[in-house]
Design a protein around this motif. Structure first.
Motif, short mmCIF file in Angstrom:
data_model
loop_
_atom_site.label_atom_id
_atom_site.label_comp_id
_atom_site.label_asym_id
_atom_site.label_seq_id
_atom_site.Cartn_x
_atom_site.Cartn_y
_atom_site.Cartn_z
N GLY B 199 21.11 23.01 36.13
CA GLY B 199 20.82 21.62 35.77
C GLY B 199 19.51 21.06 36.28
O GLY B 199 19.17 19.91 36.00
N GLY B 200 18.75 21.87 37.01
CA GLY B 200 17.50 21.38 37.61
C GLY B 200 16.48 20.94 36.57
O GLY B 200 15.91 19.84 36.66
N ILE B 201 16.26 21.78 35.57
CA ILE B 201 15.27 21.47 34.53
C ILE B 201 15.72 20.25 33.75
O ILE B 201 14.95 19.31 33.53
N LEU B 202 16.98 20.27 33.35
CA LEU B 202 17.53 19.17 32.57
C LEU B 202 17.36 17.84 33.31
O LEU B 202 16.87 16.85 32.75
N ALA B 203 17.71 17.84 34.60
CA ALA B 203 17.63 16.61 35.40
C ALA B 203 16.20 16.09 35.49
O ALA B 203 15.96 14.88 35.44
N ASP B 239 27.53 16.25 34.99
CA ASP B 239 28.86 15.63 34.96
C ASP B 239 29.35 15.44 33.52
O ASP B 239 30.55 15.43 33.25
N ASN B 240 28.37 15.30 32.59
CA ASN B 240 28.72 15.19 31.17
C ASN B 240 27.90 16.19 30.37
O ASN B 240 26.71 16.37 30.63
N LEU B 241 28.53 16.80 29.39
CA LEU B 241 27.81 17.78 28.56
C LEU B 241 26.93 17.07 27.53
O LEU B 241 26.17 17.71 26.82
N LYS B 242 27.05 15.75 27.44
CA LYS B 242 26.25 14.99 26.47
C LYS B 242 25.77 13.72 27.13
O LYS B 242 26.49 13.07 27.88
N GLY B 243 24.52 13.34 26.83
CA GLY B 243 24.00 12.08 27.34
C GLY B 243 23.14 11.44 26.27
O GLY B 243 23.04 11.95 25.14
N ASP B 244 22.47 10.35 26.61
CA ASP B 244 21.62 9.62 25.66
C ASP B 244 20.63 10.53 24.95
O ASP B 244 20.41 10.41 23.74
N CYS B 245 20.00 11.41 25.69
CA CYS B 245 18.96 12.22 25.06
C CYS B 245 19.12 13.69 25.39
O CYS B 245 18.15 14.43 25.45
N TYR B 246 20.34 14.12 25.67
CA TYR B 246 20.55 15.56 25.90
C TYR B 246 21.94 16.01 25.47
O TYR B 246 22.87 15.20 25.42
N GLN B 247 22.04 17.29 25.17
CA GLN B 247 23.35 17.91 24.96
C GLN B 247 23.32 19.30 25.58
O GLN B 247 22.29 19.98 25.56
N ILE B 248 24.45 19.68 26.16
CA ILE B 248 24.57 21.02 26.72
C ILE B 248 25.54 21.81 25.84
O ILE B 248 26.68 21.38 25.63
N LEU B 249 25.06 22.93 25.28
CA LEU B 249 25.94 23.82 24.52
C LEU B 249 26.33 24.98 25.43
O LEU B 249 25.46 25.68 25.94
N VAL B 250 27.63 25.14 25.66
CA VAL B 250 28.07 26.26 26.50
C VAL B 250 28.28 27.45 25.58
O VAL B 250 29.37 27.71 25.09
N GLU B 251 27.17 28.13 25.31
CA GLU B 251 27.15 29.22 24.32
C GLU B 251 26.09 30.25 24.68
O GLU B 251 25.16 29.96 25.44
N ASP B 252 26.22 31.41 24.08
CA ASP B 252 25.18 32.43 24.15
C ASP B 252 23.98 31.90 23.35
O ASP B 252 24.14 31.46 22.20
N CYS B 253 22.79 31.95 23.93
CA CYS B 253 21.64 31.35 23.24
C CYS B 253 21.17 32.15 22.03
O CYS B 253 20.50 31.61 21.15
N VAL B 254 21.50 33.45 21.97
CA VAL B 254 20.96 34.28 20.88
C VAL B 254 21.44 33.81 19.50
O VAL B 254 20.62 33.52 18.61
#
Lengths: 360, 360
Positions: B199-203, B239-254
């Protein structure tokens, strides 16, 4: 002729008993045609030593609680690729042999002992650290200390005084921290540097056109070595002991400070870059702390009322030593305030505390 | 029950012969009431082992060319102060005994073997490094990797994935480097983060009010651990997988990247923060390099023509691996340019290379 010392450790689950695991382990070393000795440990687990060809030595211990430790010593000129293969095979065979009973495997990079170029320089907080040092660039025993300049692939040349890593060519962060982290303006100022024989501080502060920098370094041989081998740090500043706005006194700083106190001379900045355990020609004080306090007291005396005193402190992990240092600050003849900053100095491999001290 | 392994090594001058030095050395161990075994080394110097009480073991070797190595193994719960005293006495006695014939003494911090909390995490360039780790904060085996979060006194909590130090709470320098070292403006931009589960980059990027950040992290358990124990790095962003300007997909990136390529979606910034040896649910490619190139190729395809791709490279010392990586850059389906920067990431204890890549 250096010795390579490999370690390969296993944790066995409680289910594994040594009576059944030992024969399997032994067979591996028997294959190597090594001479085995089983030792009586008085109930402290199983211990066997194996002496092989070319001076190879293996120590196998099966400790209670399921820890298995294997040591393999061989000479540097032994067939290292063959030994790596042996260790790989050993690890693999053990995993098969103890299938499901191994909860952890730890194989560390080999410890190289007695090598011509010593790569192990523990941190101030006493941790074992292997540097990427590949050659000794300079080594002298001066009247004051052992001076080494060692070449690191990543950090450039590293100045090591009496076994302590002092500064590497990669460590501009150190110099920047000890001159105030870019928040000071040295233009037109009177500056006193205590120590600083690597020339890093002098080279940086000179760029800001101060009125005059006086640097007092006790050890000509440090200057000689750094002038030759730390040029990324000092540039050409050590080529001359005098310049437009600086002078280097190759002297013990204590009598110089006493003289300045007598003369009532003051400086806008005093930068203490002395080694952690300072060296001096002064009669030995009761303790290192007494000596540190003497230097501090004299330095504060020559500090202009609005001046700043900068110094490096210690490893951030040595909290007790840092507290003791801060206690000394309360015992000076003139009351002082202080602040501190934690800085990452690349070659130190530990975070370092720097102090700013001022007259209250 | 951990084992403490002390080493104490000496170099003797050529003048010292082992025939006269050995008896003096032996007497020291005889005083300790240890059981001695002298081994036949087939002409490779003198070797004796000593087994003492409480599982203590000493190995004494006098090698040709004047190297003397002493190993002392004891259990963690042995009287450590007593053993330190023993080693001090030994060192002192040896210096007297071999007066003038010792050219070097090396005594390393004890190696602790089989400890519950493992402090040894070698650098990427294979050096032995002891960290100041005092406890395990989090440990999970996910479907993808072994995840550890370890507490270091100086670095805060450290995320270790499959034995590789990934990021510590002290390592803002890593995050800053991989988002462009402060030279980029993310406001209003489309950003894709590959990996980045700590989460460092995202933050950091969120602070700059981008249009949208999509982060694709494969391992929920990394997120879970970091959300709890790396808050100096991630704040509350995980704490949340979604915010005002971000989303986290818990998936393989390929597969996600492939989908974006199909859709013709582009990003102003692609930040590759995958582990050095990437993990994926994709069928295994021919080699790590093939896989790295696949990720690179897909990433460049979703990069806006004026966009930038950031990634961490490797230890600055691994010049061959760095060259190979740069070779891959020449083999992409779209020509790219690149630049690199060497950064000091505090907890890495080695300098690290970061890449910026763009479409030509």
């Amino acid at each position: 002729m250096a010795l390579r010392h490999y370690t390969l450790d296993f944790n066995l689950s409680m289910a594994a008993d040594s009576a059944s695991t030992v024969p399997g382990l032994l067979s591996i070393f028997h294959e190597q045609e090594m001479t085995e000795t089983v030792h009586d440990t008085n109930g402290h687990g199983y211990l066997a030593t194996f002496v092989g060809k070319n001076g190879r030595l293996v120590i196998l211990r099966v400790h209670s609680h399921g820890l298995v430790t294997i040591d393999l010593q061989c000479y540097e000129e032994d067939n290292i690729a063959q030994l790596d293969n042996l260790l790989n095979a050993l690890e693999k065979k053990l995993k098969v042999l103890l299938n499901g009973n191994i909860t952890r495997v730890k194989r560390l990079p080999a410890l190289v002992r007695g090598a011509k170029v010593d790569r192990y320089w523990p941190t101030a907080d006493g941790r074992l650290i292997e540097y990427d040092i590949d050659r000794v660039v300079y080594e002298e025993d001066s009247a004051y200390q052992n001076i080494k300049i060692l070449h690191s692939q990543q950090f450039g040349n590293i100045l090591v005084l009496n076994g302590d890593v002092n500064l590497a060519e990669s460590d501009l962060a150190y110099t920047q921290a000890i001159i105030g982290s870019g928040k000071e303006n040295y233009a037109g100022k009177e500056v006193l540097i205590l120590g600083g024989g690597d020339g890093g501080i002098l080279a940086e502060v000179v760029k800001q056109k101060p009125k005059m920098i006086t640097m007092v370094e006790i050890d000509q041989k440090v200057i000689d070595g750094c002038k030759m081998h730390m040029r990324k740090t000092c540039g050409n500043i050590l080529d001359n002991l005098k310049g437009d706005c600086y002078q280097i006194l190759v002297e013990d700083c204590v009598p110089v400070l006493r003289k300045y106190v007598r003369e009532g001379r003051t400086f806008d900045y005093v930068i203490n870059d002395l080694t952690a355990v300072p060296i001096s020609t002064e009669p030995e004080e009761d303790s290192t702390w007494e000596f540190l306090r003497l230097i501090l007291d004299l330095s504060i005396k020559v500090l202009h009322p609005s001046g700043k005193y900068f110094t490096q402190g210690n490893s951030v992990n040595l909290t007790e030593a840092l507290s003791l240092y801060e206690e000394q600050l309360g015992k000076l003849s003139c009351p002082v305030g202080f602040s501190k900053e934690v800085v990452c100095v690349p070659s130190y491999l530990e975070l370092w505390v720097f102090y700013t001290i001022w007259k209250k």
